[in-house]
Write an enzyme that holds these catalytic residues in place. Structure first.
Site, PDB file in Angstrom:
ATOM      1  N   GLY A  96     -68.062  -2.225  70.861  1.00 35.09           N
ATOM      2  CA  GLY A  96     -69.120  -1.942  69.914  1.00 35.09           C
ATOM      3  C   GLY A  96     -68.888  -2.596  68.558  1.00 35.09           C
ATOM      4  O   GLY A  96     -67.761  -2.862  68.155  1.00 35.09           O
ATOM      5  N   CYS A 112     -64.619   1.040  72.431  1.00 35.03           N
ATOM      6  CA  CYS A 112     -64.378   0.981  73.875  1.00 35.03           C
ATOM      7  C   CYS A 112     -63.019   0.386  74.233  1.00 35.03           C
ATOM      8  O   CYS A 112     -62.482   0.664  75.303  1.00 35.03           O
ATOM      9  CB  CYS A 112     -65.469   0.160  74.555  1.00 35.03           C
ATOM     10  SG  CYS A 112     -67.120   0.811  74.304  1.00 35.03           S
ATOM     11  N   HIS A 148     -67.314   5.432  82.136  1.00 33.87           N
ATOM     12  CA  HIS A 148     -66.716   4.721  81.005  1.00 33.87           C
ATOM     13  C   HIS A 148     -66.497   5.693  79.840  1.00 33.87           C
ATOM     14  O   HIS A 148     -67.304   5.746  78.911  1.00 33.87           O
ATOM     15  CB  HIS A 148     -67.635   3.566  80.599  1.00 33.87           C
ATOM     16  CG  HIS A 148     -67.223   2.818  79.374  1.00 33.87           C
ATOM     17  ND1 HIS A 148     -65.894   2.657  78.993  1.00 33.87           N
ATOM     18  CD2 HIS A 148     -67.971   2.174  78.420  1.00 33.87           C
ATOM     19  CE1 HIS A 148     -65.856   1.948  77.864  1.00 33.87           C
ATOM     20  NE2 HIS A 148     -67.092   1.658  77.498  1.00 33.87           N
TER      21      HIS A 148
END
Length: 416
Positions: free
Chosen positions: A394, A108, A361
């Site tokens: 993550g 991310c 996102h």
């Protein structure tokens, strides 16, 4: 040799660190992943190419040959998101063949890492001007597609099995912080939708969007100029009825988490001297950044230690931060950050334009969206000197970047 002769080693160690400034940032409208989404059938690399081209169009005083590097992130680096996408996107965007490029993966925080990595090169003197961003087409490449985790992760209990599913990590965060109830997360999610809608009404989102033309099989062309995911009419009652897919009687739903999305971003960074030389605007100055690791099974807490590290580097406290742009992967993750630092759920410094729960996102692209929104808020509110962009990552990490507002009356004076 004379004692006054400067050796090459001495010259290297005396090199001054240069200011790094955020010049401009753009993004595509974010779409919903899947065959019904606005980018169904489109290539991921074409999305980021549009961002690079628009950055150059918006900054005509920048000669293309002065771009020293193009760093583009993608979480799933295969197919139309592979082949060293920073280099291929630079070529496809029409930059000179002398401009190099590379790819980055930090899940991310890909675009955020593209920014901090190239910013470090600017500070060191390796670059003057760079383009950094990210892209994720989750319709073409669902999260985890093609991944082959080493079996030792499980057999040797290196990580909890929940760590490989982001929704499970969010449920684990609820377990760790029982004061963060589903009612709180749903209420936070509704406010995110409302704030984004208000920002759209005020014209604060649209200036940084790159319109993208798309065509679906059997249909005509459509110019996509707004984000697809927002649901501005969402109510707490709507969210209360949603199922909890990660755990029976759980607390994480599609309504209080970011969705599966497609989109791309790109930012233009420069040294302070190069920006002055080339007549480029300065929208933010980079003050400090930090990454931190946490237990993978509660990855959402990652922004907390990353922020503590960045604040220590900057010589600042949390009270010095006048604006927060926190990526809303899950509402529980944002609220755990706010609770740790004693910030109210409705603090007006937090995500003034809404966040990922509303806007989407697309994984590796989101870091620059946070920066775009912070830069816009700096322009709108010169009373704020320092702002922050932060996100969870993550596999148990967090990332934080602290920025200074050039519109503040004390900008650059005894700065952190």
């Amino acid at each position: 040799m004379s004692q006054h002769t400067e050796t090459p080693a001495a010259r290297r160690t005396s090199r001054a660190v240069r200011d790094v400034v955020f010049v401009d940032g753009v993004r595509t409208p974010f779409g919903r992943a899947g065959e019904k989404g606005i980018y169904a059938g489109m290539r991921a690399d074409d999305l980021v190419v549009k961002c690079i081209r628009d950055l150059m169009r918006r900054n005509p005083s920048l000669p293309a040959e002065r771009v020293d590097e193009v760093a583009i992130a993608a979480t799933t680096q295969t197919g139309d998101q592979g082949l060293t996408i920073g280099r291929t996107a630079a070529l496809l965007a029409g930059l000179p063949r002398t401009v190099p490029g590379f790819a980055i993966d930090r899940m991310c925080a890909g675009a955020m890492t593209a920014v901090t990595t190239t910013a470090s090169g600017i500070a060191f003197g390796a670059y003057d001007v760079v383009i950094a961003g990210g892209v994720e087409h989750m319709g073409n490449h669902p999260m985890g597609s093609g991944a082959d985790p080493n079996p030792r992760f499980m057999s040797e209990r290196i990580v909890d099995p929940a760590a490989l599913n982001m929704g499970n990590t969010a449920e684990n965060l609820h377990d760790r912080f029982p004061d963060i109830t589903k009612d709180r997360t749903d209420a936070y999610a509704v406010r995110s939708q409302q704030k984004l809608a208000k920002a759209y009404e005020a014209g604060l989102i649209q200036p940084d969007l790159v319109p993208v033309a798309g065509r679906k099989a059997g249909g005509g062309w459509t110019l996509n100029s707004v984000d697809e995911p927002p649901r501005p009419d969402t109510t707490v009652e709507d969210l209360a009825s949603l199922r909890t897919p990660f755990r029976a009687h759980g607390r994480v739903t599609a309504g209080n988490a970011a969705g599966l999305n497609d989109g791309a971003t790109a930012a233009l960074l420069a040294s302070g001297d190069a920006a002055l030389e080339l007549g480029l605007p300065v929208r933010m100055r980079l003050v400090a950044y930090a990454f931190a690791g946490v237990e993978p099974e509660v990855m959402g807490i990652g922004p907390v230690p990353a922020t503590e590290k960045a604040l220590r580097q900057a010589g600042l406290g949390i009270s010095d931060i006048g604006l927060f742009e926190i990526n809303e992967a899950f509402a529980v993750q944002v609220l755990s950050f706010l609770d740790h630092f004693g910030i109210d759920d409705e603090d007006p410094r937090v995500n003034r334009y809404g966040g990922a729960i509303a806007v989407g996102h697309p994984l590796a692209s989101s870091g620059v969206r946070l920066m775009n929104q912070l830069a816009r808020q700096f322009e709108e509110d010169p009373s704020v000197r320092y702002g922050m962009t932060t996100m969870c990552i993550g596999l148990g990490m967090g990332a934080t970047v602290i920025w200074e507002n050039p519109h503040h009356e004390h900008y650059g004076q005894d700065a952190a």
